[in-house]
Design a protein around this motif. Structure first.
Motif, PDB file in Angstrom:
ATOM      1  N   LEU A   1     -32.172  -3.969 -24.968  1.00 54.39           N
ATOM      2  CA  LEU A   1     -32.927  -5.125 -24.486  1.00 54.39           C
ATOM      3  C   LEU A   1     -33.023  -5.113 -22.956  1.00 54.39           C
ATOM      4  N   MET A   2     -31.892  -4.848 -22.290  1.00 55.26           N
ATOM      5  CA  MET A   2     -31.916  -4.870 -20.828  1.00 55.26           C
ATOM      6  C   MET A   2     -32.778  -3.727 -20.278  1.00 55.26           C
ATOM      7  N   ARG A   3     -32.691  -2.572 -20.922  1.00 51.20           N
ATOM      8  CA  ARG A   3     -33.543  -1.447 -20.520  1.00 51.20           C
ATOM      9  C   ARG A   3     -35.020  -1.823 -20.677  1.00 51.20           C
ATOM     10  N   ALA A   4     -35.339  -2.536 -21.758  1.00 41.81           N
ATOM     11  CA  ALA A   4     -36.713  -2.960 -21.992  1.00 41.81           C
ATOM     12  C   ALA A   4     -37.194  -3.914 -20.904  1.00 41.81           C
TER      13      ALA A   4
ATOM     14  N   PRO B   1     -36.096   4.872 -16.856  1.00 39.64           N
ATOM     15  CA  PRO B   1     -36.355   3.555 -16.254  1.00 39.64           C
ATOM     16  C   PRO B   1     -35.092   3.006 -15.579  1.00 39.64           C
ATOM     17  N   GLY B   2     -35.060   3.139 -14.269  1.00 38.00           N
ATOM     18  CA  GLY B   2     -33.857   2.769 -13.540  1.00 38.00           C
ATOM     19  C   GLY B   2     -33.010   4.003 -13.276  1.00 38.00           C
ATOM     20  N   THR B   3     -31.738   3.777 -13.041  1.00 34.88           N
ATOM     21  CA  THR B   3     -30.815   4.866 -12.764  1.00 34.88           C
ATOM     22  C   THR B   3     -29.625   4.760 -13.717  1.00 34.88           C
ATOM     23  N   PHE B   4     -28.718   5.693 -13.599  1.00 35.79           N
ATOM     24  CA  PHE B   4     -27.514   5.613 -14.423  1.00 35.79           C
ATOM     25  C   PHE B   4     -26.608   4.453 -14.002  1.00 35.79           C
TER      26      PHE B   4
END
Length: 470
Positions: free
Chosen positions: A126-129, A95-98
């Protein structure tokens, strides 16, 4: 089912994240080595070229003489095309990139907050969620429309919230999360049998355990092999190896090699001595659920685990990409070696080719008393024809339940914050995480910086946190 008894043919699997450099290839090889199933696997990925590479590899694998399971692989250019008519949906995405993960993991370090993984809880989790939940909400809507009866297998972290989102948006979904962390604990118990009881070559699947907790914060309170109580062996190992971890003896006996450390690590034994239960997930994950000062503040090497940097993850991805291209060009041969993952075994069970017990992440229906109904928990479950039945495990001890509940309720807050686009509510969850052991104003500054770092994936904002360009 085809005309041969005990053979399932014509199965259609959708793989969301089908450009995967790691998980997809494992799945394709495992399918090739299972002779009781065949069908089609449709790959979908926002990186269509990566998905096409995997389709080419998959078709080459299926054509190999030793491939007893025959599958065809193709790429769909839209998610609806990929999903329509599918029997199974596998989701394994980054989810997203590095670039976003760089902020997730390393921005908090300026405030003394270290994270060993940063993909489940803590400020990084939390931010990844926040950026993953809207993606999973859309997956759930599309699955409900195009293949509502499909079984959905999630491998993406944060495992708990990905699975929870699917049920929140499509309550009738048949979804569960699969995590291999418990497998390593079973392997450790197998190694203890060899060292302390002289019983060699016990497969992890021969060991019976009772698993309870939430993903990456899972515990074993009963473990046995035939008539042997493995909890007693673990207690003996903790007494002997609590300082250095479980290290092979002169004859090479001991637990599996995991990088430069051996399992269980000193921190596992420390947790066992505190709670009387065997930690059933890797140390890097377990410590992130606990107060910062316990294990991560000084990330003392005496505990036997390290911090995984995003630079290391980038390097790993680059190696996997290079290997994929070499395979596609025919420069590197494909070796058909079964992986330790259970995805194919689970699919086999669900189509009626055998039942078994394994660990699963599912909504709580009472399998763990004391945890809110509907929250996603990790316990054993029985897999059989078109059925996943969670096993009732009993309550967590109160000290562990207190920690788990704090995270369960925080995850529910994060879920609502992401679905509503309410980032003030998200900040309340941020403040309540045990790793965020800093003042409120510092926390606000850090939270704002981290929101900026992931703003490309946030669908909207409300509350006090305004992001330029959104």
């Amino acid at each position: 089912m085809d005309d041969r008894k005990g053979i399932a043919g014509g199965i259609r699997i959708t793989y969301i994240g089908g450009g995967s450099r790691n998980w997809a290839r494992k799945l394709m090889i495992d399918l090739a080595l299972e002779g009781q199933m065949s069908g089609k696997l449709v790959l979908y990925d926002i990186d269509a070229d990566a998905a096409q590479d995997n389709a080419s590899i998959g078709n080459r694998i299926s054509a190999m003489e030793e491939a007893v399971g025959k599958w065809s692989y193709e790429v769909a250019d839209t998610l609806p095309k990929a999903l329509e008519g599918s029997d199974f949906v596998i989701i394994s995405i980054l989810p997203g990139t590095f670039d976003e993960m760089e902020v997730d993991v390393h921005a908090p370090e300026k405030y003394g907050i270290y994270q060993s993984v940063g993909d489940t809880v803590g400020p990084g989790g939390l931010m990844r969620a926040l950026r993953t939940i809207p993606m999973y909400a859309e997956f759930a809507r599309q699955i409900e429309r195009y293949c509502p009866e499909a079984w959905v297998i999630n491998y993406t972290n944060p495992m708990t919230l990905c699975t929870r989102t699917l049920y929140e948006v499509f309550p009738g979904i048949k979804a569960f999360g699969c995590c291999h962390e418990v497998f390593s604990a079973e392997e450790e118990l197998s190694a203890l049998l060899e060292v302390f009881a002289g019983i060699k070559s016990v497969e992890r699947t021969e060991i019976e355990i009772n698993v309870k907790g939430i993903n990456h914060f899972t515990w074993i309170d009963r473990a046995s092999y035939q008539s042997i109580n493995l909890m007693d062996l673990y207690s003996e190992a903790a007494e002997r190896y609590s300082r250095d971890g479980f290290i092979a003896d002169a004859e090479g006996k001991g637990s599996r090699q995991r990088g430069k450390w051996r399992w269980p690590k000193p921190v596992h034994f420390h947790m066992y001595e505190r709670y009387g239960l065997v930690p059933a997930a890797g140390a890097r994950h377990m410590v992130e659920f606990m107060p910062l000062a316990w294990y991560l503040k000084d990330h003392d090497p005496k505990w036997g685990f390290g911090l995984t940097t995003v630079a290391e993850r980038r390097e790993g991805q680059a190696r996997q990409l290079a290997e994929t291209k070499q395979i596609v060009r025919g420069e590197t041969p494909i070796r058909l070696q079964q992986s330790p993952e259970e995805g194919v075994r689970i699919i086999k069970g669900l189509v009626g080719l055998g039942s078994f017990v394994t660990n699963m992440n599912l909504p709580n229906q009472g399998q763990i008393p004391g945890i809110p109904h509907g929250a996603v928990v990790e316990t054993n479950a029985v897999i059989s024809l078109n059925r996943v039945q969670p096993v009732m495990t009993g309550e967590l001890p109160v000290p562990l339940q207190n920690i788990a509940l704090r995270h369960v309720l925080n995850q529910e807050t994060i879920l609502q914050a992401a679905l509503l686009g309410d980032y003030e509510l998200g900040f309340q969850a941020f403040l309540n995480d045990p790793l965020v052991a800093i003042g409120e104003q510092q926390a606000r500054t850090l939270y704002e910086e981290m929101l900026q770092g992931t703003k490309a994936y946030l669908p909207g904002l409300s509350g006090k946190f305004a992001i330029q360009g959104v």
